[in-house]
Design a protein around this motif. Structure first.
Motif, PDB file in Angstrom:
ATOM      1  N   SER A 252     -20.210  45.206 -27.909  1.00 37.70           N
ATOM      2  CA  SER A 252     -19.082  45.195 -28.825  1.00 37.70           C
ATOM      3  C   SER A 252     -18.856  43.761 -29.268  1.00 37.70           C
ATOM      4  O   SER A 252     -19.474  42.832 -28.743  1.00 37.70           O
ATOM      5  CB  SER A 252     -17.833  45.735 -28.117  1.00 37.70           C
ATOM      6  OG  SER A 252     -17.408  44.827 -27.111  1.00 37.70           O
ATOM      7  N   PRO A 253     -17.971  43.538 -30.231  1.00 37.12           N
ATOM      8  CA  PRO A 253     -17.705  42.156 -30.656  1.00 37.12           C
ATOM      9  C   PRO A 253     -17.216  41.264 -29.524  1.00 37.12           C
ATOM     10  O   PRO A 253     -17.384  40.043 -29.579  1.00 37.12           O
ATOM     11  CB  PRO A 253     -16.630  42.324 -31.732  1.00 37.12           C
ATOM     12  CG  PRO A 253     -16.843  43.702 -32.267  1.00 37.12           C
ATOM     13  CD  PRO A 253     -17.293  44.519 -31.097  1.00 37.12           C
ATOM     14  N   ASN A 254     -16.623  41.874 -28.500  1.00 40.14           N
ATOM     15  CA  ASN A 254     -16.070  41.086 -27.393  1.00 40.14           C
ATOM     16  C   ASN A 254     -16.977  41.015 -26.176  1.00 40.14           C
ATOM     17  O   ASN A 254     -16.658  40.326 -25.208  1.00 40.14           O
ATOM     18  CB  ASN A 254     -14.725  41.674 -26.970  1.00 40.14           C
ATOM     19  CG  ASN A 254     -13.694  41.620 -28.075  1.00 40.14           C
ATOM     20  OD1 ASN A 254     -13.667  40.665 -28.839  1.00 40.14           O
ATOM     21  ND2 ASN A 254     -12.875  42.654 -28.173  1.00 40.14           N
ATOM     22  N   LYS A 255     -18.099  41.738 -26.197  1.00 36.19           N
ATOM     23  CA  LYS A 255     -18.986  41.763 -25.036  1.00 36.19           C
ATOM     24  C   LYS A 255     -20.435  41.689 -25.469  1.00 36.19           C
ATOM     25  O   LYS A 255     -20.843  42.347 -26.438  1.00 36.19           O
ATOM     26  CB  LYS A 255     -18.783  43.052 -24.217  1.00 36.19           C
ATOM     27  CG  LYS A 255     -17.492  43.112 -23.447  1.00 36.19           C
ATOM     28  CD  LYS A 255     -17.420  44.404 -22.624  1.00 36.19           C
ATOM     29  CE  LYS A 255     -16.130  44.464 -21.824  1.00 36.19           C
ATOM     30  NZ  LYS A 255     -16.026  45.729 -21.044  1.00 36.19           N
TER      31      LYS A 255
END
Length: 283
Positions: A252-255
């Motif tokens: 994801s954008p955060n991971k």
């Protein structure tokens, strides 16, 4: 190959020692074999039915959250802890006369002698294991390869945490260790120290050593690991290659893919209360 086994004793509470030594003719054998290993400290189960293999010529990273059992497993492998059930076996590529110096252990805590210099540590290892002393030129080259040449005549008490870890690794390499068990070796190192240590473990891998590294640094594991083992709450929840590992998560954008995979295989904590529910005024 020469092997020794931490054998299961007759009672669950009996301490296991390095007693069962056998000869292995298969030069492609695993370096470490753990079978249905459990460890309890009184009531709590720290390791539960863990089965895994670690091979020569590879860097195997052992991942897991704090309290997952990583350090306990490593201490069992090097004979510093007993086991409650199951077995662990290290297969050594040497004969019996050399077996005692073929396993090197670098713990998370410092095990250096504060009143000895870096150079004197090497000479102590040579004396303990009956090795021929390096010539001055060999010693200088060895220290330079480990990035310790500028600190050779410093007392160990004057070294930083990262340099102490590098010194412990130097001692393990000097003794001729072919199985290296490194517990959080990157902890406390600055970026330059991390890069040097990553280069060192890669060189050891390329020389055919077995390098088992525990780390909480997913970025470092992603960089150096040939194989991955993930422990969570004392259970082995993943064993395989980094390529297989990243397929388990959804980036994801955060991971990153690695972070997503780690979250996917780790025990979920959805049932835990969120800190936002506590305002600090509850009785």
């Amino acid at each position: 190959m020469f092997g020794f086994r931490l054998s299961e004793a007759s009672s669950p509470e009996e301490c296991r020692h390095l007693t069962d030594r056998t000869t292995c003719q298969d030069t492609d054998a695993n370096a470490i074999e753990v079978r249905a290993l459990s460890k309890r400290f009184g009531g709590p189960t720290v390791l539960n039915e863990v089965t895994l293999d670690v091979r020569y010529g590879a860097i195997t990273c052992l991942l897991g959250p704090n309290g997952a059992g990583k350090t306990t497993l490593m201490r069992i492998l090097v004979g510093h802890e007993s086991i409650s059930r199951g077995s662990a076996r290290i297969v050594l590529p040497e004969d019996g006369a050399l077996a005692d110096r073929t396993v090197g252990y670098v713990p998370d805590s410092s095990l250096v002698y504060p009143l000895l210099t870096v150079r004197e540590h090497l000479r102590l290892v040579e004396a303990l294991f009956g090795l021929s002393r390096f010539s001055r030129a060999q010693e200088e080259q060895f220290l330079k390869a480990l990035g310790l040449d500028e600190h050779a005549d410093l007392l160990a008490s004057k070294l930083s945490k990262g340099l102490k870890k590098r010194l412990m690794l130097a001692c393990a390499v000097r003794q001729g260790a072919r199985v290296l068990v490194l517990d959080e070796p990157f902890d406390g190192l600055d970026p330059a120290g991390q890069e040097m240590l990553m280069s060192l473990v890669e060189q050891l891998r390329d020389q055919g050593c077995c390098v088992l590294v525990s780390t909480h640094r997913l970025d470092i594991a992603e960089r150096v690991a040939d194989e991955l083992l993930v422990l969570d709450h004392g259970e082995l929840v993943f064993s395989g290659t980094p390529t297989q590992f990243v397929r388990l998560g959804e980036p994801s954008p955060n991971k990153t893919a690695f972070e997503a995979a780690f979250a996917a295989v780790s025990r979920r904590s959805d049932s835990r209360p969120r800190l936002a529910e506590f305002d600090g005024t509850s009785p």
